[in-house]
Design a protein around this motif. Structure first.
Motif, mmCIF file in Angstrom:
data_model
loop_
_atom_site.group_PDB
_atom_site.id
_atom_site.type_symbol
_atom_site.label_atom_id
_atom_site.label_comp_id
_atom_site.label_asym_id
_atom_site.label_seq_id
_atom_site.Cartn_x
_atom_site.Cartn_y
_atom_site.Cartn_z
ATOM 1 N N ASP A 49 -13.685 -51.064 43.121
ATOM 2 C CA ASP A 49 -12.568 -50.192 43.449
ATOM 3 C C ASP A 49 -11.216 -50.728 42.965
ATOM 4 O O ASP A 49 -10.400 -49.948 42.456
ATOM 5 N N PRO A 50 -10.919 -52.018 43.122
ATOM 6 C CA PRO A 50 -9.624 -52.520 42.627
ATOM 7 C C PRO A 50 -9.457 -52.319 41.128
ATOM 8 O O PRO A 50 -8.367 -51.974 40.653
ATOM 9 N N THR A 51 -10.555 -52.505 40.372
ATOM 10 C CA THR A 51 -10.489 -52.290 38.922
ATOM 11 C C THR A 51 -10.281 -50.811 38.614
ATOM 12 O O THR A 51 -9.515 -50.456 37.708
ATOM 13 N N ALA A 52 -10.961 -49.939 39.361
ATOM 14 C CA ALA A 52 -10.771 -48.489 39.187
ATOM 15 C C ALA A 52 -9.307 -48.123 39.418
ATOM 16 O O ALA A 52 -8.737 -47.292 38.692
ATOM 17 N N TRP A 53 -8.694 -48.749 40.407
ATOM 18 C CA TRP A 53 -7.286 -48.499 40.723
ATOM 19 C C TRP A 53 -6.388 -48.966 39.582
ATOM 20 O O TRP A 53 -5.429 -48.291 39.218
#
Length: 415
Positions: free
Chosen positions: A164-168
């Motif tokens: 999720d952090p990378t997607a963000w």
């Protein structure tokens, strides 16, 4: 625009006879009004069509000669003249077509060159996202072909992988790229805004910092592990002592170290939240100098303090992570990241009563509000004293009789 100096042509042979001069010039077609060929000092020849639209003169570039023959250039001129007669600007039509043809991959190269490299020293992570996640989906599409579903698929692929952090981060990059595309007239609106950041990932503020007992257990365990290279051990220790970010540490070169002035220049620190970078100086303690001289013995043939597999490059992004995680597991210390060492240092230094502004300067944090406007102090003397006291504290915390490196540093200081 080059002047019309009376040169003209009517056949391909006459075009071939037009020679390059010191300055570019134009020759006009004897048979077709408005059709010219521009001859450049390099010898290249380019077809142009000049016409009047809404009372103003415009110029349309048709292409190079002989790639486009005289016959074809005249045909294009006739087609273009018919557009003008209908009240249509051929130049504007050409620009519209160009915008529809540029691919996102080509635009991405422009974006990095025109925007990113002006403020950042490295684009490695950004290009990793582009090449691995974004270009495979929309790299060969024009902006007019990109849909919200394309954007969603790029972002949600990372979410489905549990990243999720990378997607963000990818969503943020795409949004910034679309904003600049609007500025350039390539996109009409920002598709990415349809996917709200809070639905991709809501970052939780980190507050992990190591207790003094954890510092002692982690580093004594680390230095007792024979399978971890000594340079990596020293790198993790420097991370705590210098308060530097990991990337600033691993990208450092020997040319940045001044052993006479006892300083470490960081010319390109990681950018802050506004994308700005400010060079900084780390004032070296006695212990830091001993560590750096030890690393110099290990990596003397490399320009980098932490040499990678090949001496001309630094260690990879995850090298220190791997060493840190191995020692953390063996020491049975609650999970922490290398970046948490900065928070650890800041927390302890504040608890010990050091000036908060001095600590923030050592962290290279940007001041905000009124203080940012009026407080320009560098606190050099205070920083030197604090960094020495911080190193003394860390070494007194970690020191173990059986750890050879610490014994050497202790003896050096005593001498």
């Amino acid at each position: 625009m080059p002047k019309d100096n009376g040169y003209s042509f009517g056949t391909p042979r006459e075009i071939d006879a037009l020679k390059a001069l010191e300055k570019r010039y134009m020759a006009k077609d004897k048979l077709n009004n408005g059709l010219f060929i521009e001859v450049k000092p390099t010898g290249s020849k380019v077809w142009l069509y000049r016409y009047t639209y809404n009372g103003k003169q415009e110029r349309l570039t048709i292409g190079r000669y002989p790639d486009i023959s005289l016959k074809d250039a005249r045909a294009i001129r006739d087609e273009t003249a018919s557009l003008v007669a209908k009240g249509i600007s051929p130049k504007l039509e050409q620009e519209k077509n160009t915008k529809h043809q540029i691919t996102f991959r080509h635009y991405g190269e422009q974006y990095i060159k025109e925007v990113v490299l002006k403020d950042r020293a490295t684009t490695a992570i950004m290009e990793l996202y582009l090449n691995n996640d974004i270009y495979p989906v929309i790299g060969d599409l024009a902006f007019s072909q990109i849909t919200i579903e394309h954007i969603r698929s790029i972002i949600w692929k990372k979410k489905d992988e549990g990243k999720d952090p990378t997607a963000w981060q990818i969503r943020g990059l795409l949004s910034r790229m679309f904003e600049y595309a609007i500025t350039k007239g390539l996109a009409e609106y920002n598709l990415v805004l349809a996917i709200q950041a809070k639905h991709v990932y809501k970052a939780k503020p980190r507050n992990r910092h190591l207790a003094i007992t954890e510092i002692r257990v982690f580093y004594t365990t680390l230095f007792e592990m024979p399978k971890i290279q000594e340079s990596y051990k020293l790198g993790l220790l420097l991370s705590l002592l210098t308060l530097l970010r990991k990337s600033e540490l691993t990208n450092a070169k020997w040319e940045h170290i001044d052993f006479e002035q006892n300083t470490w220049l960081v010319p390109n620190p990681k950018s802050d939240n506004n994308g700005l970078t400010r060079s900084m100086v780390v004032y070296l303690s006695e212990q830091m100098i001993d560590i750096l001289k030890k690393l110099q013995q290990i990596n003397s043939e490399s320009p980098y303090i932490f040499a990678g597999r090949f001496n001309h490059s630094p260690i990879s992004h995850n090298t220190l992570n791997s060493a840190q995680e191995k020692a953390m597991l063996k020491a049975n210390v609650e999970h922490f990241t290398i970046h948490d060492l900065r928070r650890t240092a800041s927390t302890i230094l504040n608890e010990q009563g050091f000036n908060a502004d001095v600590i923030e300067k050592c962290l290279n944090h940007k001041a905000t509000g009124v203080r940012a406007v009026y407080n320009k102090a560098e606190y050099a003397n205070e920083r030197k004293k604090m960094m020495q006291k911080w190193s003394d504290f860390v070494f007194s915390t970690i020191y173990e009789q059986n750890l050879i490196f610490f014994n050497q540093v202790k003896s050096n200081q005593a001498g």
